[in-house]
Motif scaffolding. Structure first.
Motif, PDB file in Angstrom:
ATOM      1  N   GLY A 178       0.848  -1.184   0.000  1.00  0.00           N
ATOM      2  CA  GLY A 178       0.000   0.000   0.000  1.00  0.00           C
ATOM      3  C   GLY A 178       0.880   1.229   0.000  1.00  0.00           C
ATOM      4  N   ILE A 179       0.570   2.201  -0.837  1.00  0.00           N
ATOM      5  CA  ILE A 179       1.365   3.424  -0.937  1.00  0.00           C
ATOM      6  C   ILE A 179       0.408   4.601  -0.850  1.00  0.00           C
ATOM      7  CG2 ILE A 179       3.086   4.693  -2.272  1.00  0.00           C
ATOM      8  CD1 ILE A 179       2.619   1.276  -3.474  1.00  0.00           C
ATOM      9  N   ALA A 180       0.599   5.473   0.141  1.00  0.00           N
ATOM     10  CA  ALA A 180      -0.343   6.554   0.416  1.00  0.00           C
ATOM     11  C   ALA A 180       0.168   7.886  -0.129  1.00  0.00           C
ATOM     12  CB  ALA A 180      -0.596   6.669   1.914  1.00  0.00           C
ATOM     13  N   PHE A 181      -0.758   8.669  -0.682  1.00  0.00           N
ATOM     14  CA  PHE A 181      -0.419   9.937  -1.330  1.00  0.00           C
ATOM     15  C   PHE A 181      -1.274  11.067  -0.764  1.00  0.00           C
ATOM     16  CE2 PHE A 181       0.958   6.640  -4.164  1.00  0.00           C
ATOM     17  CZ  PHE A 181       2.127   7.135  -4.721  1.00  0.00           C
ATOM     18  N   SER A 182      -0.910  12.281  -1.151  1.00  0.00           N
ATOM     19  CA  SER A 182      -1.578  13.469  -0.629  1.00  0.00           C
ATOM     20  C   SER A 182      -2.946  13.706  -1.249  1.00  0.00           C
ATOM     21  CB  SER A 182      -0.698  14.703  -0.833  1.00  0.00           C
ATOM     22  OG  SER A 182      -0.341  14.843  -2.197  1.00  0.00           O
ATOM     23  N   SER A 183      -3.272  13.023  -2.333  1.00  0.00           N
ATOM     24  CA  SER A 183      -4.600  13.112  -2.944  1.00  0.00           C
ATOM     25  C   SER A 183      -4.811  11.899  -3.827  1.00  0.00           C
ATOM     26  CB  SER A 183      -4.747  14.401  -3.775  1.00  0.00           C
ATOM     27  OG  SER A 183      -3.969  14.320  -4.957  1.00  0.00           O
ATOM     28  N   GLY A 184      -6.067  11.689  -4.228  1.00  0.00           N
ATOM     29  CA  GLY A 184      -6.352  10.596  -5.139  1.00  0.00           C
ATOM     30  C   GLY A 184      -5.680  10.789  -6.483  1.00  0.00           C
ATOM     31  N   LEU A 185      -5.653  12.023  -6.986  1.00  0.00           N
ATOM     32  CA  LEU A 185      -5.014  12.284  -8.272  1.00  0.00           C
ATOM     33  C   LEU A 185      -3.503  12.106  -8.197  1.00  0.00           C
ATOM     34  CD1 LEU A 185      -7.136  15.257  -9.619  1.00  0.00           C
ATOM     35  CD2 LEU A 185      -6.923  12.982 -10.633  1.00  0.00           C
ATOM     36  N   ALA A 186      -2.905  12.411  -7.054  1.00  0.00           N
ATOM     37  CA  ALA A 186      -1.473  12.155  -6.892  1.00  0.00           C
ATOM     38  C   ALA A 186      -1.186  10.656  -6.964  1.00  0.00           C
ATOM     39  CB  ALA A 186      -0.978  12.728  -5.568  1.00  0.00           C
ATOM     40  N   ALA A 187      -2.086   9.859  -6.379  1.00  0.00           N
ATOM     41  CA  ALA A 187      -1.935   8.408  -6.455  1.00  0.00           C
ATOM     42  C   ALA A 187      -2.074   7.934  -7.899  1.00  0.00           C
ATOM     43  CB  ALA A 187      -2.983   7.728  -5.569  1.00  0.00           C
ATOM     44  N   GLU A 188      -3.068   8.466  -8.615  1.00  0.00           N
ATOM     45  CA  GLU A 188      -3.258   8.091 -10.014  1.00  0.00           C
ATOM     46  C   GLU A 188      -2.047   8.489 -10.853  1.00  0.00           C
ATOM     47  OE1 GLU A 188      -6.926   9.539 -11.570  1.00  0.00           O
ATOM     48  OE2 GLU A 188      -8.158   8.363 -10.189  1.00  0.00           O
ATOM     49  N   ASP A 189      -1.534   9.686 -10.624  1.00  0.00           N
ATOM     50  CA  ASP A 189      -0.387  10.153 -11.386  1.00  0.00           C
ATOM     51  C   ASP A 189       0.819   9.250 -11.162  1.00  0.00           C
ATOM     52  OD1 ASP A 189       0.918  12.140 -13.088  1.00  0.00           O
ATOM     53  OD2 ASP A 189       1.995  12.739 -11.284  1.00  0.00           O
ATOM     54  N   ALA A 190       1.003   8.777  -9.935  1.00  0.00           N
ATOM     55  CA  ALA A 190       2.146   7.923  -9.632  1.00  0.00           C
ATOM     56  C   ALA A 190       2.070   6.597 -10.389  1.00  0.00           C
ATOM     57  CB  ALA A 190       2.230   7.668  -8.130  1.00  0.00           C
ATOM     58  N   ILE A 191       0.878   5.998 -10.442  1.00  0.00           N
ATOM     59  CA  ILE A 191       0.781   4.731 -11.173  1.00  0.00           C
ATOM     60  C   ILE A 191       0.912   4.962 -12.672  1.00  0.00           C
ATOM     61  CG2 ILE A 191      -1.758   4.694 -11.303  1.00  0.00           C
ATOM     62  CD1 ILE A 191       0.601   1.681 -10.816  1.00  0.00           C
ATOM     63  N   LEU A 192       0.422   6.092 -13.171  1.00  0.00           N
ATOM     64  CA  LEU A 192       0.577   6.406 -14.597  1.00  0.00           C
ATOM     65  C   LEU A 192       2.044   6.626 -14.944  1.00  0.00           C
ATOM     66  CD1 LEU A 192      -2.471   8.817 -14.952  1.00  0.00           C
ATOM     67  CD2 LEU A 192      -2.250   6.565 -16.047  1.00  0.00           C
ATOM     68  N   ARG A 193       2.763   7.357 -14.114  1.00  0.00           N
ATOM     69  CA  ARG A 193       4.201   7.568 -14.360  1.00  0.00           C
ATOM     70  C   ARG A 193       4.975   6.263 -14.295  1.00  0.00           C
ATOM     71  NH1 ARG A 193       6.510  13.137 -11.803  1.00  0.00           N
ATOM     72  NH2 ARG A 193       4.561  14.248 -11.426  1.00  0.00           N
ATOM     73  N   SER A 194       4.493   5.342 -13.484  1.00  0.00           N
ATOM     74  CA  SER A 194       5.202   4.072 -13.292  1.00  0.00           C
ATOM     75  C   SER A 194       4.930   3.066 -14.394  1.00  0.00           C
ATOM     76  CB  SER A 194       4.802   3.464 -11.938  1.00  0.00           C
ATOM     77  OG  SER A 194       5.098   4.341 -10.878  1.00  0.00           O
ATOM     78  N   THR A 195       3.904   3.297 -15.204  1.00  0.00           N
ATOM     79  CA  THR A 195       3.519   2.307 -16.211  1.00  0.00           C
ATOM     80  C   THR A 195       3.551   2.826 -17.640  1.00  0.00           C
ATOM     81  OG1 THR A 195       1.196   2.897 -15.799  1.00  0.00           O
ATOM     82  CG2 THR A 195       2.056   0.966 -14.644  1.00  0.00           C
ATOM     83  N   LEU A 196       3.622   4.144 -17.828  1.00  0.00           N
ATOM     84  CA  LEU A 196       3.504   4.711 -19.171  1.00  0.00           C
ATOM     85  C   LEU A 196       4.721   5.553 -19.537  1.00  0.00           C
ATOM     86  CD1 LEU A 196      -0.216   5.956 -19.064  1.00  0.00           C
ATOM     87  CD2 LEU A 196       0.646   3.934 -20.276  1.00  0.00           C
ATOM     88  N   ALA A 197       5.080   5.498 -20.809  1.00  0.00           N
ATOM     89  CA  ALA A 197       6.129   6.343 -21.363  1.00  0.00           C
ATOM     90  C   ALA A 197       5.660   6.853 -22.717  1.00  0.00           C
ATOM     91  CB  ALA A 197       7.431   5.563 -21.507  1.00  0.00           C
TER      92      ALA A 197
END
Length: 384
Positions: free
Chosen positions: A74-93
């Motif tokens: 589990g990885i916690a972020f300052s907002s839901g969009l910050a969490a979404e952005d992190a998974i997008l950065r981790s999977t997309l180029a």
């Protein structure tokens, strides 16, 4: 009995929440600190160095939410969009492709379309309940299939297991936004999904007093990438917000039971109301996704939307005429909220395939007495 063998309600109260070993305090303290003393250079106590890289209060929440979603990270972020952005950065180029539902939170579409597409990511929106349309949308460059179920705001239901099968056959990472259902009602990782994302601001926090987000996965390599984004970009959840979120989670299961029963009663009451064209709620047998929702969810949640027969003006008047249902963005709190998606939560997708019809009103049904909630809506509808 191991923790993994414990029931959901038990884990919601105890996972990651060991009593304070120094004082015996039942509720773990808030570690409101920005840094940690080292026992010599590199001698980290408990692995903690600096609050951006880790904090015991945040760690307790991350352990808890991973347990509730039946994941290992589990990885916690300052907002839901910050969490979404992190998974997008981790999977997309640049050059990669993502397939997104055509009825998702407007902020998710804005994040991808306005921030990731300009870097070379390609985006396709599709009707997620149509498996053939999803297959047709996949390309050799597709890396992520993004599922939101129930969807926002039309409460569309996607068969998670079916889309996991389609996505994995194409070598695609399947991400499920589980915000509307919460892990109390739906656990996508158990249905084969690779990643779950949450706006913990909503049902997980549950009291409209905290902003946060989370990513949960059992993929070690992907979790390492997401944690690096969390550390390097720095959108971490602060200790007090983490503590509030943990506090909210302890009543998540009982709250979701009440949210669900209240929402079903509201939906059934207004399904035949002359001013209402349609009620969008998966708990109604008339809902096209009812059968799937009944299979993959243990309850139908507290969110519903209605379309007004008399159009935009009627929808606006309803949204502005209730008393207990307060006009506000967000959802999932103990208090009932009402919103006008076209100009509130989904204003950013006007003019796109995700545009919300102007006669739609979205309702977050709280845990107040349901008779009072029905009476509040009834009193507002005659003015429509």
């Amino acid at each position: 009995m191991t923790e993994s063998q414990q029931a959901f309600n038990t884990r919601a109260i105890h996972a990651g929440q060991e009593f304070d070993p120094t004082t015996g305090a039942v509720v773990p303290p808030i570690y409101q600190t920005s840094t940690f003393v080292q026992d010599g250079i590199g001698g980290f106590r408990g692995g903690y160095e600096y609050a951006r890289s880790g904090n015991p209060t945040r760690s307790s929440l991350e352990t808890l939410i991973a347990s509730l979603e039946s994941g290992t990270h589990g990885i916690a972020f300052s907002s839901g969009l910050a969490a979404e952005d992190a998974i997008l950065r981790s999977t997309l180029a640049s050059g990669d492709h993502i397939v997104l539902g055509n009825d998702v939170y407007g902020g998710t579409h804005r994040l991808i379309n306005r921030l990731h597409v300009p870097t070379g990511v390609e985006l396709t929106t599709v009707e997620m309940s149509d498996s053939d349309a999803v297959r047709a949308a996949l390309r050799p460059t597709t890396k992520v299939l993004w599922v939101e179920t129930p969807s926002n705001p039309l409460m569309k239901i996607t068969d998670i297991a079916e889309l996991v099968e389609i996505g994995h056959a194409a070598g695609v990472t399947v991400v499920v936004d589980n915000t509307f259902a919460s892990p109390a009602l739906q656990q996508p990782l158990l249905l084969g999904a690779d990643v779950v994302v949450h706006s913990t601001t909503k049902y997980i926090g549950g009291h409209s007093d905290v902003l946060g987000g989370a990513v949960v996965t059992s993929d070690d390599e992907l979790a390492e990438k997401v944690r690096f984004v969390q550390f390097a970009a720095g959108a971490v959840l602060a200790p007090f917000e983490a503590w509030l979120t943990v506090r909210g989670i302890k009543t998540l299961a009982v709250r979701m039971e009440r949210h669900s029963s209240n929402a079903l009663a509201v939906a059934q009451h207004f399904a035949e109301h002359p001013a209402i064209e349609r009620v969008y709620y998966p708990g109604l047998e008339s809902h096209p996704g009812h059968r799937i929702a009944a299979t993959q969810m243990s309850g139908f949640g507290g969110m519903l939307s209605v379309s007004l027969r008399d159009g935009e003006g009627a929808a606006r008047r309803l949204a502005e005429s209730t008393k207990l249902f307060q006009l506000a963005e967000s959802l999932g709190g103990v208090e009932s909220l009402i919103g006008y998606p076209s100009e509130m939560t989904h204003a950013s997708v006007r003019g796109t395939p995700l545009e919300v019809a102007p006669n739609i009103v979205r309702i977050s049904v709280g845990i107040e007495d349901v008779a009072d909630l029905i009476a509040d809506l009834e009193s507002a509808l005659p003015r429509v």
